[in-house]
Design an enzyme around this catalytic site. Structure first.
Site, mmCIF file in Angstrom:
data_model
loop_
_atom_site.group_PDB
_atom_site.id
_atom_site.type_symbol
_atom_site.label_atom_id
_atom_site.label_comp_id
_atom_site.label_asym_id
_atom_site.label_seq_id
_atom_site.Cartn_x
_atom_site.Cartn_y
_atom_site.Cartn_z
ATOM 1 N N CYS A 114 -5.582 -3.625 -15.766
ATOM 2 C CA CYS A 114 -5.514 -2.183 -15.495
ATOM 3 C C CYS A 114 -4.754 -1.409 -16.571
ATOM 4 C CB CYS A 114 -4.888 -1.921 -14.132
ATOM 5 S SG CYS A 114 -5.861 -2.602 -12.786
ATOM 6 N N HIS A 249 -2.201 5.691 -13.943
ATOM 7 C CA HIS A 249 -3.185 4.729 -13.448
ATOM 8 C C HIS A 249 -3.431 5.023 -11.971
ATOM 9 C CE1 HIS A 249 -5.399 1.223 -12.585
ATOM 10 N NE2 HIS A 249 -4.414 0.548 -12.007
ATOM 11 N N ASN A 279 -9.420 2.276 -7.466
ATOM 12 C CA ASN A 279 -8.836 1.710 -8.680
ATOM 13 C C ASN A 279 -9.956 1.157 -9.561
ATOM 14 O OD1 ASN A 279 -7.507 0.249 -10.628
ATOM 15 N ND2 ASN A 279 -6.106 -0.787 -9.215
HETATM 16 N N1 COA Z 1 -7.667 -2.698 6.620
HETATM 17 C C1 COA Z 1 -6.913 -2.844 7.709
HETATM 18 N N2 COA Z 1 -5.813 -3.610 7.745
HETATM 19 C C2 COA Z 1 -5.470 -4.230 6.608
HETATM 20 C C3 COA Z 1 -6.224 -4.115 5.429
HETATM 21 C C4 COA Z 1 -7.367 -3.314 5.462
HETATM 22 N N3 COA Z 1 -8.152 -3.121 4.378
HETATM 23 N N4 COA Z 1 -5.638 -4.844 4.473
HETATM 24 C C5 COA Z 1 -4.543 -5.407 5.012
HETATM 25 N N5 COA Z 1 -4.450 -5.035 6.305
HETATM 26 C C6 COA Z 1 -3.408 -5.402 7.275
HETATM 27 C C7 COA Z 1 -2.795 -6.743 6.981
HETATM 28 O O1 COA Z 1 -3.565 -7.783 7.552
HETATM 29 C C8 COA Z 1 -1.459 -6.611 7.644
HETATM 30 O O2 COA Z 1 -1.599 -6.791 9.023
HETATM 31 P P1 COA Z 1 -0.482 -7.600 9.864
HETATM 32 O O3 COA Z 1 0.766 -6.793 9.705
HETATM 33 O O4 COA Z 1 -1.058 -7.604 11.240
HETATM 34 O O5 COA Z 1 -0.402 -8.937 9.226
HETATM 35 C C9 COA Z 1 -1.086 -5.145 7.415
HETATM 36 O O6 COA Z 1 -2.333 -4.470 7.158
HETATM 37 C C10 COA Z 1 -0.135 -4.929 6.265
HETATM 38 O O7 COA Z 1 -0.631 -5.618 5.125
HETATM 39 P P2 COA Z 1 0.106 -5.566 3.749
HETATM 40 O O8 COA Z 1 -0.706 -6.276 2.721
HETATM 41 O O9 COA Z 1 1.519 -5.999 3.925
HETATM 42 O O10 COA Z 1 0.053 -3.982 3.501
HETATM 43 P P3 COA Z 1 0.874 -3.097 2.520
HETATM 44 O O11 COA Z 1 1.608 -2.096 3.261
HETATM 45 O O12 COA Z 1 1.600 -3.895 1.488
HETATM 46 O O13 COA Z 1 -0.321 -2.344 1.748
HETATM 47 C C11 COA Z 1 -1.504 -2.410 -0.330
HETATM 48 C C12 COA Z 1 -1.247 -3.102 1.012
HETATM 49 C C13 COA Z 1 -2.452 -3.295 -1.140
HETATM 50 C C14 COA Z 1 -2.137 -1.080 -0.081
HETATM 51 C C15 COA Z 1 -0.161 -2.240 -1.067
HETATM 52 O O14 COA Z 1 0.550 -3.417 -1.073
HETATM 53 C C16 COA Z 1 -0.349 -1.784 -2.476
HETATM 54 O O15 COA Z 1 -0.828 -0.703 -2.711
HETATM 55 N N6 COA Z 1 0.071 -2.585 -3.463
HETATM 56 C C17 COA Z 1 -0.031 -2.247 -4.842
HETATM 57 C C18 COA Z 1 -1.444 -2.396 -5.240
HETATM 58 C C19 COA Z 1 -1.687 -1.985 -6.622
HETATM 59 O O16 COA Z 1 -1.219 -0.984 -7.059
HETATM 60 N N7 COA Z 1 -2.484 -2.793 -7.279
HETATM 61 C C20 COA Z 1 -3.056 -2.517 -8.501
HETATM 62 C C21 COA Z 1 -2.146 -2.643 -9.623
HETATM 63 S S1 COA Z 1 -3.194 -2.652 -10.981
#
Ligand code: COA
Length: 322
Positions: A114, A249, A279
């Site tokens: 990215c 980004h 993204n």
């Molecule tokens: N729809 C519904 N529920 C979802 C889901 C989806 N698409 N994806 C995950 N969940 C659920 C998980 O199963 C989890 O459930 P649980 O609590 O019952 O186990 C809950 O949502 C929380 O999951 P988690 O992965 O801890 O969520 P989060 O708050 O960390 O958010 C992201 C996830 C990916 C949005 C976040 O971590 C993020 O934005 N990270 C950075 C990503 C990024 O910038 N990447 C690119 C860099 S190039």
């Protein structure tokens, strides 16, 4: 006096097919509300089979050349940032070169996930400054829809396809500070396992899918991007007050908002396209830049700060006087 790299033209391409969160929720165990709340994403574009990284990169490059009033014969080199090339080789940049009718110069792909566009911009800027090229196409083009794991709802809802390009032209020292003022790029390979693709053409029967530990990436993103932004300002003896536009980004609305707040920039000075594009990895910064350039928000003479972070971990920033 070394040349400056002027952003002479900007272009973009998005696949025709738009997929809303609601449509995705028909096949993935997710909801529109979850995706919007956690990321700000509302929809993304997904490529048709012909809309490969080379095809989209070519379209974006054509648009950037047209915007600059430049011809294929003005292109000395093409640097294409992608993690989803058409083929292992020739480089996707060379498929673009052929499609554009460019018959001289160099071309290569650059793999920095990215942060690929910032990395490519940095390399192109160095080549222009040292006199190795006068006109360079810098492209980010990605088809992440081909490497997503549709069984992993934590990642497959986050990405989209698209391409963006800029045409850099060497501007001789006129005393003006127009052009790329600085780029800063960084990497920390020890964090390679928090965001990666678990395969490649070099691995038997394993084309690979994207794997991400979202929370860890989030944590590093906020810290590293803030550092990269500060580094850009310090290197130019500028402050956040001097910045007209932040073009970050486009991974997650919450990370983008945190960066805007850190800089003390009014929200309307931060270019956001993550709602519509999701993204798009190396394409995300040039796609956002192009949108704000085409709709007239970003104007000549304004100071624009670009930043990105991706799997590697890789990150960087660029400060540009348009
Ligand atoms: N729809 C519904 N529920 C979802 C889901 C989806 N698409 N994806 C995950 N969940 C659920 C998980 O199963 C989890 O459930 P649980 O609590 O019952 O186990 C809950 O949502 C929380 O999951 P988690 O992965 O801890 O969520 P989060 O708050 O960390 O958010 C992201 C996830 C990916 C949005 C976040 O971590 C993020 O934005 N990270 C950075 C990503 C990024 O910038 N990447 C690119 C860099 S190039």
């Amino acid at each position: 006096m070394p040349s400056r790299s002027i952003l002479a033209g900007i272009g973009a391409y998005l696949p025709e097919r738009i997929v809303s969160n609601a449509e995705l929720a028909l096949t993935v165990d997710t909801t529109d509300a979850w995706i919007r709340e956690r990321t700000g994403i509302q929809q993304r574009h997904f490529s048709a089979p012909h809309e490969t990284a080379a095809f989209m990169g070519t379209e974006a490059a054509k648009a950037a050349l047209a915007d600059a009033g430049a011809l294929p014969s003005d292109v000395d080199g093409i640097i294409l940032a992608t993690s989803t090339p058409d083929q292992a080789f020739p480089a996707t940049a060379l498929r673009v070169q052929a499609a554009l009718g460019v018959t001289k110069g160099f071309g290569f792909d650059l793999a920095a996930a990215c942060a690929g566009f910032i990395y490519a911009l940095s390399v192109a800027d160095s080549m222009i400054k040292c006199g190795q090229a006068k006109g360079v196409l810098v492209i980010g083009s990605e088809v992440y829809s081909r490497i997503l794991n549709w069984q992993d709802r934590g990642t497959c809802v986050l990405f989209g396809d698209g391409a963006g390009a800029v045409f850099l032209r060497a501007g001789e020292g006129t005393g003006s500070d127009q052009g790329i003022l600085s780029t800063h790029i960084h990497a920390q390979g020890t964090l390679g396992d928090i965001l990666y693709v678990d395969g490649a053409v070099g691995q038997p029967d394993k084309p690979g899918h994207l794997v991400m530990h979202g929370r860890e990436v989030f944590r590093h993103a906020v810290t590293r991007l803030a550092e990269a932004v500060q580094e850009a300002l310090d290197a130019n003896k500028l402050t956040a007050d001097d910045v007209d536009w932040l073009v970050p980004h486009q991974a997650n609305r919450r990370i983008i908002d945190a960066m805007g707040r850190k800089l003390g920039l009014a929200p309307e000075r931060v270019v956001i396209t993550v709602e519509d594009h999701a993204n798009t990895s190396a394409a995300s910064v040039p796609l956002a830049l192009c949108q704000a350039w085409k709709d007239g928000r970003i104007k000549r003479g304004e100071l624009v700060l670009l930043e990105a972070l991706g799997g590697g971990l890789v990150w960087g920033s660029a400060l540009v006087r348009m």
